[in-house]
Design a protein around this motif. Structure first.
Motif, PDB file in Angstrom:
ATOM      1  N   ILE A 171       0.842  -1.185   0.000  1.00 19.20           N
ATOM      2  CA  ILE A 171       0.000   0.000   0.000  1.00 19.20           C
ATOM      3  C   ILE A 171       0.879   1.237   0.000  1.00 19.20           C
ATOM      4  O   ILE A 171       1.762   1.381   0.848  1.00 19.20           O
ATOM      5  N   GLY A 172       0.655   2.128  -0.932  1.00 20.62           N
ATOM      6  CA  GLY A 172       1.436   3.353  -0.967  1.00 20.62           C
ATOM      7  C   GLY A 172       1.305   4.078  -2.288  1.00 20.62           C
ATOM      8  O   GLY A 172       1.358   3.459  -3.350  1.00 20.62           O
ATOM      9  N   GLU A 173       1.112   5.384  -2.205  1.00 23.82           N
ATOM     10  CA  GLU A 173       1.026   6.226  -3.393  1.00 23.82           C
ATOM     11  C   GLU A 173       2.169   7.232  -3.460  1.00 23.82           C
ATOM     12  O   GLU A 173       2.233   8.036  -4.386  1.00 23.82           O
ATOM     13  N   SER A 174       3.065   7.200  -2.477  1.00 24.01           N
ATOM     14  CA  SER A 174       4.182   8.143  -2.478  1.00 24.01           C
ATOM     15  C   SER A 174       5.146   7.807  -3.607  1.00 24.01           C
ATOM     16  O   SER A 174       5.260   6.646  -4.020  1.00 24.01           O
ATOM     17  N   PRO A 175       5.861   8.812  -4.125  1.00 23.80           N
ATOM     18  CA  PRO A 175       6.818   8.556  -5.216  1.00 23.80           C
ATOM     19  C   PRO A 175       7.849   7.494  -4.854  1.00 23.80           C
ATOM     20  O   PRO A 175       8.209   6.661  -5.701  1.00 23.80           O
ATOM     21  N   ALA A 176       8.320   7.498  -3.602  1.00 27.05           N
ATOM     22  CA  ALA A 176       9.334   6.521  -3.194  1.00 27.05           C
ATOM     23  C   ALA A 176       8.797   5.100  -3.295  1.00 27.05           C
ATOM     24  O   ALA A 176       9.494   4.184  -3.757  1.00 27.05           O
ATOM     25  N   MET A 177       7.549   4.875  -2.872  1.00 27.27           N
ATOM     26  CA  MET A 177       6.975   3.537  -2.928  1.00 27.27           C
ATOM     27  C   MET A 177       6.631   3.135  -4.354  1.00 27.27           C
ATOM     28  O   MET A 177       6.760   1.970  -4.734  1.00 27.27           O
ATOM     29  N   LYS A 178       6.200   4.079  -5.161  1.00 28.09           N
ATOM     30  CA  LYS A 178       5.922   3.764  -6.562  1.00 28.09           C
ATOM     31  C   LYS A 178       7.189   3.307  -7.275  1.00 28.09           C
ATOM     32  O   LYS A 178       7.165   2.369  -8.069  1.00 28.09           O
ATOM     33  N   ARG A 179       8.309   3.988  -6.990  1.00 29.70           N
ATOM     34  CA  ARG A 179       9.581   3.574  -7.601  1.00 29.70           C
ATOM     35  C   ARG A 179       9.981   2.195  -7.127  1.00 29.70           C
ATOM     36  O   ARG A 179      10.472   1.358  -7.912  1.00 29.70           O
ATOM     37  N   LEU A 180       9.780   1.914  -5.839  1.00 27.25           N
ATOM     38  CA  LEU A 180      10.149   0.610  -5.285  1.00 27.25           C
ATOM     39  C   LEU A 180       9.320  -0.501  -5.911  1.00 27.25           C
ATOM     40  O   LEU A 180       9.853  -1.549  -6.315  1.00 27.25           O
ATOM     41  N   LEU A 335      17.251  -3.038  -3.018  1.00 30.17           N
ATOM     42  CA  LEU A 335      15.949  -2.405  -2.867  1.00 30.17           C
ATOM     43  C   LEU A 335      15.936  -1.669  -1.535  1.00 30.17           C
ATOM     44  O   LEU A 335      16.066  -2.283  -0.478  1.00 30.17           O
ATOM     45  N   GLU A 336      15.790  -0.350  -1.591  1.00 35.53           N
ATOM     46  CA  GLU A 336      15.773   0.464  -0.377  1.00 35.53           C
ATOM     47  C   GLU A 336      14.327   0.772  -0.005  1.00 35.53           C
ATOM     48  O   GLU A 336      13.596   1.417  -0.761  1.00 35.53           O
ATOM     49  N   VAL A 337      13.898   0.282   1.160  1.00 30.43           N
ATOM     50  CA  VAL A 337      12.533   0.531   1.623  1.00 30.43           C
ATOM     51  C   VAL A 337      12.545   1.811   2.453  1.00 30.43           C
ATOM     52  O   VAL A 337      13.229   1.879   3.482  1.00 30.43           O
ATOM     53  N   LEU A 340       8.709   5.270   7.156  1.00 28.58           N
ATOM     54  CA  LEU A 340       7.338   5.770   7.056  1.00 28.58           C
ATOM     55  C   LEU A 340       7.300   7.299   7.032  1.00 28.58           C
ATOM     56  O   LEU A 340       6.481   7.894   6.328  1.00 28.58           O
ATOM     57  N   ARG A 341       8.209   7.949   7.767  1.00 32.68           N
ATOM     58  CA  ARG A 341       8.206   9.415   7.819  1.00 32.68           C
ATOM     59  C   ARG A 341       8.557  10.043   6.468  1.00 32.68           C
ATOM     60  O   ARG A 341       8.319  11.236   6.250  1.00 32.68           O
ATOM     61  N   ALA A 342       9.124   9.244   5.558  1.00 32.38           N
ATOM     62  CA  ALA A 342       9.478   9.755   4.234  1.00 32.38           C
ATOM     63  C   ALA A 342       8.430   9.404   3.183  1.00 32.38           C
ATOM     64  O   ALA A 342       8.642   9.651   2.002  1.00 32.38           O
ATOM     65  N   ARG A 343       7.318   8.843   3.623  1.00 31.73           N
ATOM     66  CA  ARG A 343       6.299   8.381   2.672  1.00 31.73           C
ATOM     67  C   ARG A 343       5.073   9.287   2.618  1.00 31.73           C
ATOM     68  O   ARG A 343       4.077   8.942   1.973  1.00 31.73           O
TER      69      ARG A 343
END
Length: 478
Positions: A171-180, A335-337, A340-343
């Protein structure tokens, strides 16, 4: 291929060794154990099946076959019912006791159908009559291996359905999670070594599971926390052990590398692995074989190895606590996860997800978070990351007195966080916004987090959709 008369009657005085192995030159389709006290037949079957892509081990007796089953995992057992040292039917029974899901194909002389029927009743999957036609035997083995693969897949799906929480979507819509997520999809089909890094609680195992689920591998996902297993037991856990290898080794056991054959082995907290084990792990990864503790033979495996750590392994290498050659072996793709504070707005999406899941588990009807509780959650840095957020929402559901989660339901640390920092950017009294402006900013923040999904936003806000639509219309007209 039909055997000649000479091939049907090879010299039985020249018995084969207790067991041996022939590897195929191409990609391995499966592992076959063939049991017959006829040396010529063993050689012919091994040669025929190895040409079809199988790795073949042969044994000349029931005891030799059972020892082979103790030392490794096979996809099919081919056994002659007429063995010199024992009844092949008894071997069939004992093999299935050791490995209940192992397909057994028995070989029986033409006209001995009663023995074949007895073997089927004992649990054998199929039978082949002698004299053996090699092409037909190959077809039977192909069908049997496909049957086992299908059976394992059905079992895997049943486990997934019975424990759906272990296979939550990322679950995630942040740019960092989309890239991951995009990177996970790109490397899923590769067998390259993967190192997943990130702080504790960020969901590294979830990423490893996603990598496994999106790959073509249909074996098990097997995980071990290297920091949680005592050093003296870690080798046995990973590589297996033979009976009597140490005091408590009352029976032989295949290790996790073999258990993960055809699937993925996840080595969590690999940075905590002792140096002595690191050298053994490196050899296993390079040679694709493991040697059980107390064993004299190496067992091949076909598992993708994914490692994870919350440490900076480069620093560990420099300090001499982690082998440099092992680091390069596992760090082919990293893979860098993100924490949460950066999401950003993912925090709110995850909070709603955990709330709904916890409420469903205890059969409660909860509408969502009141705005003040959501603000506290958005402003709290969550040093424990996603794991801390999940625990907080489970606690909130357990304590909730109303149909929505309030600030009082949250843990003390979150309650005491700066309540308005998510929507107020200044401490100057002259610049503080009105409540209507704060509400408008917060609603917009929730809409951003849900990617414009008004139904989901209304649920998080604790509003019905009509109320949300009215507020949005009022904002547009003002």
């Amino acid at each position: 291929m039909q055997l000649s008369e000479a091939e049907r009657q090879p010299d039985r005085d020249s018995t084969p060794p207790e067991s041996s192995r022939i590897r195929s030159s191409g990609a391995r389709r499966g592992r076959v154990l063939f049991v017959d006290d006829d040396r010529g037949m063993c050689e012919l079957v091994a040669l025929t099946l190895s040409k079809r892509g199988y790795e073949v081990s042969v044994a000349s007796s029931s005891s030799g076959a059972l020892a082979e089953l103790d030392s490794g995992d096979f996809d099919v057992l081919l056994a002659d019912l007429n063995l010199g040292d024992s009844d092949g039917l008894e071997l069939c029974r004992r093999a299935l006791e050791k490995q209940p899901d192992l397909p057994v194909v028995v070989l029986t002389a033409f006209g001995s159908m009663d023995a074949a029927v007895g073997a089927i009743r004992a649990g054998a999957y199929d039978f082949v009559t002698k004299p053996i036609e090699m092409d037909s035997l190959g077809i039977v083995v192909d069908r049997t291996v496909r049957h086992r693969a299908l059976t394992r897949e059905v079992q895997r799906l049943r486990r997934a359905v019975s424990t759906p929480e272990r296979f939550d979507a990322i679950i995630g819509e942040s740019p960092a999670m989309k890239r991951l997520v995009e990177l996970v999809g790109r490397i899923a089909e590769s067998d390259a070594g993967v190192l997943i890094t990130g702080e504790s609680g960020t969901g590294k195992e979830l990423i490893a599971r996603a990598l496994h689920e999106q790959s073509a591998r249909r074996g098990h996902f097997v995980a071990i926390n290297c920091a949680a297993v005592p050093e003296q037991l870690l080798e046995s856990e990973l590589f297996g052990h033979m009976r009597g290898a140490f005091t408590d080794a009352k029976s032989s056991r295949a290790g996790l590398f073999v258990e993960a054959d055809g699937g993925t082995l996840f080595l969590d907290e690999i940075g905590e692995m002792p140096l002595a084990m690191q050298s053994k792990l490196l050899r296993a990864l390079e040679e694709r074989v493991v040697r059980p503790v107390g064993g004299s033979r190496e067992v091949p495996f076909d598992a993708r190895v994914v490692a994870a750590t919350n440490k900076e392994l480069e620093d560990e290498v420099e300090a001499g606590r982690f082998r440099e050659d092992l680091f390069y072996r596992i760090n082919v793709v990293r893979l860098e996860v993100p924490p949460l504070r950066a999401r950003g707005n993912d925090t709110l999406l995850l909070a709603q997800h955990f709330l709904e899941r916890a409420a469903k588990r205890v059969k409660r009807e909860l509408c969502g978070l009141v705005p003040e509780a959501a603000e506290r959650i958005m402003s709290y840095p969550f040093p424990g990351n996603v794991r801390e957020l999940e625990n907080a929402m489970e606690r909130a559901v357990a304590l909730a007195r109303y149909d929505r989660i309030t600030v009082d339901d949250l843990p003390k640390k979150i309650r005491e966080s700066s309540a308005m920092s998510a929507v107020v950017s200044s401490n100057d009294p002259n610049e503080l916004p009105t409540m209507e402006v704060v509400e408008r900013r917060y609603i917009q923040r929730v809409l951003d987090a849900t990617n414009g999904n008004k139904t989901q936003a209304a649920k998080i806000l604790g509003l019905d959709r009509r109320t949300l639509y009215r507020k949005l219309q009022r904002y547009e007209s003002s």
